[in-house]
Design a protein around this motif. Sequence first.
Motif, PDB file in Angstrom:
ATOM      1  N   SER A 302       0.848  -1.197   0.000  1.00 38.29           N
ATOM      2  CA  SER A 302       0.000   0.000   0.000  1.00 38.29           C
ATOM      3  C   SER A 302       0.880   1.242   0.000  1.00 38.29           C
ATOM      4  CB  SER A 302      -0.877   0.005   1.248  1.00 38.29           C
ATOM      5  OG  SER A 302      -1.495  -1.238   1.398  1.00 38.29           O
ATOM      6  N   ASP A 320      -6.560   0.536   2.748  1.00 35.06           N
ATOM      7  CA  ASP A 320      -6.024  -0.827   2.818  1.00 35.06           C
ATOM      8  C   ASP A 320      -4.585  -0.781   3.293  1.00 35.06           C
ATOM      9  OD1 ASP A 320      -7.903  -2.604   2.113  1.00 35.06           O
ATOM     10  OD2 ASP A 320      -7.342  -2.722  -0.022  1.00 35.06           O
ATOM     11  N   LYS A 322      -1.800  -3.352   2.888  1.00 39.22           N
ATOM     12  CA  LYS A 322      -1.533  -4.678   2.305  1.00 39.22           C
ATOM     13  C   LYS A 322      -0.044  -4.973   2.241  1.00 39.22           C
ATOM     14  CE  LYS A 322      -3.337  -6.137  -1.522  1.00 39.22           C
ATOM     15  NZ  LYS A 322      -3.920  -5.922  -2.867  1.00 39.22           N
TER      16      LYS A 322
END
Length: 431
Positions: A302, A320, A322
């Motif tokens: 991210s 998010d 990630k």
Amino acid sequence: MIIMVIGSGGREHAIIKKLWENKKVKQIFALPGNGGIAKDAICVPIGAQDMEKIVEFAMQNKIDYAVVTPDNPLVLGVVDALEENGIPCFGPNKKAAMLEGSKVFSKNLMKKYGIPTANYETFTDMKSALLYVDKVKLPVVIKADGLALGKGVIIANTRDEAKDAIVSIMQDKVFGESGNSVVIEEFLQGPEVSVLAFTDGKTIKPMISVMDHKRALDGDKGLNTGGMGTVAPNPYYTSEIAKKCTDEIFVPTIKAMQQEGRPFKGCLFFGLMITKSGVKVIEYNCRFGDPETQVVLPLLESDLLEVMLATTKGTLDKVDVKFSDKSACCVVMASKGYPQNYDTGYEIIIPAYLDATVYVAGAKQDNDKLVTSGGRVLGVTAVSDTLEKAIEKAYREVGKINFENAFYRNDIGNTAKKSIGEVIKWCTEYL
Ligand code: AMP
Ligand code: GLY
């Protein structure tokens, strides 16, 4: 966007490199930065604790966002000072940074809110602390209340050692005011895991788990250091354990801080131990870890700036966080003698092409040369599909970097590599 990063280590270098991945970033200043960071940011000779100058610089240079990473400025209230002057920050304010700034505070918080940690007593009076040590089980852990450059934890194997530690902390004040109180706690055993987490005070999003290597020498021998290397992910941190940690530790900590009127924003670092009676919090840090950051950020998929801004705005639930399913290994190249005495001023030769990222910590620019200036000099991080390959690659690339008196551990990641079978056993016993 014009960004200012406070700090001067490998951790700050990793943050700066990652921030550049966002196209909106136009300029990054590092206060004070270092000779290697100078390739990626404009270094400004203002110390990380020089609150007045930091604020003045931010105002004059129209800083849009400040990233405050080291423990001292956070505990001192640099975020508060910047925010009072309208500069948004990544990092907790002074009230929230107490989670690292005072071990008495953090231990009492954990007790009050039922967050698992080692049993303990706190003392402000030296005589009572000394008397208490006569009754405890050995080994016992003595901790100075405040910041102590990572040296404030003593594991005492005998009562005499424990008493010596108490006297040097509380009477001789080897850590200054940080030794006005002490925590005396039960010695725990088990594998350690570092988990860093983004939080906006309401939502918490943990990052990939890490295994640090704190001792100076191979086989976990020698003195404690700031960290000689890291691997991510940490194989002991199974998904079952992650779930337990979220439910029993991470979320309760965020809620506890909210209820205490100290909402925590920024990066919260959980130092955890997986004991046979459950996962326990060994310590909280109010910031990114070093060298944990040097393996976590290369695996972050991210956008770091977007996630950081969300922690500041209180919108972390909308972004998010990630991570890639690869592995990373960071080997710290230090100056021989670290963490005690060492020589500096040696030229560092780094080949133009390396299959690894070099994060610079203790180096300065000397004319056109990069020369050593600190204990931990470089962190060399390699990423690969498996932990084995990441470790192999990191060491291969470390071998291509040269400076006189270079010193590094040869076994970073070995425990993680060997522990897969053991992990299953250890974790089933616990779960
Ligand atoms: P810290 O300086 O708080 O990071 O602590 C340094 C190290 O001391 C930790 O990483 C642990 O290995 C060890 N330690 C701290 N508290 C305990 C404890 N209660 N039991 C066993 N080891 C501990
Ligand atoms: N590596 C541990 C710390 O940053 O405190």
